[in-house]
Enzyme design. Structure first.
Site, PDB file in Angstrom:
ATOM      1  CG  ASP A  73      -2.122   0.777   1.060  1.00  0.00           C
ATOM      2  OD1 ASP A  73      -2.353   1.402   0.141  1.00  0.00           O
ATOM      3  OD2 ASP A  73      -2.981   0.683   1.794  1.00  0.00           O
ATOM      4  CG  ASN A 100      -7.572  -2.113  -6.093  1.00  0.00           C
ATOM      5  OD1 ASN A 100      -6.593  -3.121  -5.685  1.00  0.00           O
ATOM      6  ND2 ASN A 100      -7.862  -1.292  -4.927  1.00  0.00           N
TER       7      ASN A 100
END
Ligand code: FPP
Length: 257
Positions: free
Chosen positions: A34, A82
C-alpha cells in the site's frame, strides 16, 4: 502513526526487534503493498508513477525474501474493490503484470521461482489474463520460492465460493455435514495449492493503514501482523528484515500457553 506503532508493537519489540540471520524465518509472508499513490503524490507525480515504482519494489522484495529462505510470498496486487478506481489507473494496473514479467522473467527463472495466481482471474482483461497465465505456465516446473500474485482477489468472495462448492458436495452426497472440517475449507480456497504453506506466518502492510482490506481473512487467522508507515515503493530489504526481526521476537502460541 507514531502513536499507533507504539500501540501495535510492544515496548520489548521497540528494543529487541533486531533481525537474526540465524533465527526463525517465516516460511510464508503475505504483503499488502500500500502507498503507491501517496508516494507519487508526494513527488508531484501521477499516481501511476507510484505503481511503476511499486513494481520495482516487488522485484526487490521477492529477491530479498528468496535470499532469506522464505518459501512463499503472496502479494496483494489488485483487489475486487480496485475496479472502482479511475479507468486510466485500472488500465495501467492491468498492464503492470505484463511489464513485470517481461522485465524480470529471466531472473525469476534463474532463481527457480514458481509464479502462482489467486483471485478471480477469469474476469481480468484477456491480455492481462494471458500474460499472467503464461508466467504461471513458464514456471510450472520450478521448485523454488512460490511467488503468488493476488489479482482481482477478495477474501469474502473466495470464502463464499468455497462454501458453495462444499454445499454442492454435501448435496451430491460426496461428503456428510459431520465429516466437514477446517481442512475441507482449506482445500476449497484459492490458496489450496500451497499445501502446508497455506497460512502465512507473517502479514506485512505498508503505508500506515491498519486493516486487512479483505485479504486472506481465513488464512491469516493465526498470522503475526506487522504494520509500517513506509510507503510500498520505499520498502527495502532492510525493512523486510526489520519486519522479520519483530516476527522472530514474537511468541506464537496458537491459543495455547
Ligand atoms: C496500493 O497503493 C497498491 C495497489 C492497489 C497496486 C499494487 C500494485 C503494485 C505494487 C505493483 C504490482 C506489480 C505487479 C507485478 C502486479 P494505493 O494506490 O492504494 O496507494 P495510496 O493508498 O497511497 O493511494
Amino acid at each position: 502513526m507514531k502513536f499507533l506503532n507504539r500501540w501495535l508493537t510492544t515496548k520489548k519489540e521497540e528494543t529487541s526487534n533486531h533481525f537474526d540471520q540465524e533465527g526463525k524465518i517465516p516460511q510464508h509472508i503475505a504483503v499488502i503493498m500500500d502507498g503507491n499513490g501517496r508516494w507519487a503524490q508526494k513527488r508531484m507525480l501521477p499516481r501511476i508513477a507510484g505503481h511503476k515504482e511499486g513494481m520495482e519494489t516487488v522485484r526487490r522484495i521477492a529477491i530479498a525474501a528468496d535470499d532469506l529462505g522464505v518459501k512463499a510470498m503472496t502479494l496483494y496486487a489488485f483487489s475486487t474493490e480496485n475496479w472502482k478506481r479511475p479507468t486510466e489507473e485500472v488500465s495501467f494496473l492491468m498492464k503492470l503484470p505484463g511489464d513485470f514479467f517481461q522485465l524480470f522473467m529471466p531472473e525469476i527463472q534463474e532463481r527457480n521461482m514458481q509464479i502462482k495466481l489467486i483471485g478471480f482471474i477469469d474476469q481480468l482483461p484477456d491480455s492481462t489474463r494471458r500474460v499472467v497465465q503464461n508466467a504461471v505456465d513458464a514456471t510450472v516446473n520450478n521448485t523454488g520460492m512460490v511467488l503468488t500474485f493476488a489479482l482481482n482477489y477478495g477474501s469474502r468472495a473466495e470464502i463464499l465460493e468455497a462454501t458453495k462448492s462444499i454445499a454442492q458436495q454435501v448435496k451430491d452426497g460426496q461428503i456428510t455435514v459431520e465429516e466437514l472440517s477446517e481442512d475441507s475449507i482449506n482445500q476449497e480456497l484459492q490458496t489450496a495449492f500451497l499445501g502446508q504453506l497455506q497460512d502465512p506466518d507473517l502479514m506485512i502492510r505498508t503505508s500506515g493503514e491498519v486493516r486487512l482490506s479483505n485479504f486472506l481473512c481465513w488464512q491469516l487467522a493465526y498470522s503475526e501482523f506487522y504494520f509500517t508507515d513506509i510507503l510500498w515503493p520505499d520498502f527495502s530489504k532492510e525493512d523486510l528484515q526489520e519486519a522479520i526481526g519483530v516476527y522472530q521476537n514474537r511468541h506464537r502460541r496458537y491459543g495455547g500457553l
